[in-house]
Design an enzyme around this catalytic site. Sequence first.
Site, PDB file in Angstrom:
ATOM      1  N   PRO A  76     -29.059 -22.112 -19.032  1.00 27.14           N
ATOM      2  CA  PRO A  76     -30.336 -21.022 -18.819  1.00 27.14           C
ATOM      3  C   PRO A  76     -30.056 -20.250 -19.464  1.00 27.14           C
ATOM      4  CG  PRO A  76     -29.778 -21.411 -16.983  1.00 27.14           C
ATOM      5  CD  PRO A  76     -29.312 -21.521 -16.628  1.00 27.14           C
ATOM      6  N   TYR A  85     -18.511 -29.720  -8.776  1.00 26.41           N
ATOM      7  CA  TYR A  85     -17.887 -28.819  -8.629  1.00 26.41           C
ATOM      8  C   TYR A  85     -16.680 -28.052  -7.208  1.00 26.41           C
ATOM      9  CZ  TYR A  85     -22.348 -28.477 -10.982  1.00 26.41           C
ATOM     10  OH  TYR A  85     -23.098 -28.914 -11.955  1.00 26.41           O
TER      11      TYR A  85
END
Length: 288
Positions: free
Chosen positions: A214, A68
């Site tokens: 999610p 990341y």
Amino acid sequence: MTTTTRPAEASGTFAIGGDLVVNRLGFGSMQLTGEGVWGEPRDPEEAVRVLRRAVELGVTLIDTADSYGPFVAERLIKKALHPYPDELVIATKAGFTRQGPGEWRPLGRPEYLRQQAELSLRHLGVERIDLFQLHRIDPAVPVADQVGELALLQQEGKIRHIGLSEVSVEDVEEAGKSARIVSVQNLYNLAHRDAEPLLEYAEANDIAFIPWFPLATGSLAKEGGPLAEAAAGHGATPSQLALAWLLRRSPVMLPIPGTSKVAHLEDNVTAATVTLTDEQFEALSKGA
């Protein structure tokens, strides 16, 4: 005791590996980086505020990865939160190389995984990584070699627990021959449930299931859709209900919604206080 100032506590707890107790609603750090998960964030100070606010709200699990940025998210976590609270669990990952924005290539050579683990230790400012996850299984390298190297790092005291990302039940069983696997992290949400067999396996074996992406609400949140209708009845947002559904779906579920804005973070974490009735849970499940 759960309070309105620490809403993440309302999500309940799960013991990763049997000894790392976390509040089940965590935080994912991928969105703290630049566009394409590459480079520095547009607003570094807001990124720091997001991380500090997450902990204030009762979040005790932060998920990150060496890729990341690369390493931008890990360094932001250290800047914002080091020295870390005793209750905070930081999970990181390795197994991808980055060539530019939006580019990801699996690399699971043992020497590379070891190198990245050592770098993550430095960038996070820790002597041992709580949960180290293989970001992807590299098809060009035997699974035993990849997971075996993580097991060696574990024996050396540099990793506490080992997890996997984007895997099948068969992958977990194969990896389990080389090390104990305590977590799996796959794409899973109300609208995308292809990983259902893995979730059931995780539940049966007390393995943490960490769903990434999610909040893919999509058409579920459209006007007149099941999420929109239920959200109106709750005084909640569709995203909050999507997270509440995940928390209700399984006791081993540890959602890690991410954001780069404090206001959005606060909305997400409040989802832990939303309770779905049996009827609402079933309606959302069928509506998807």
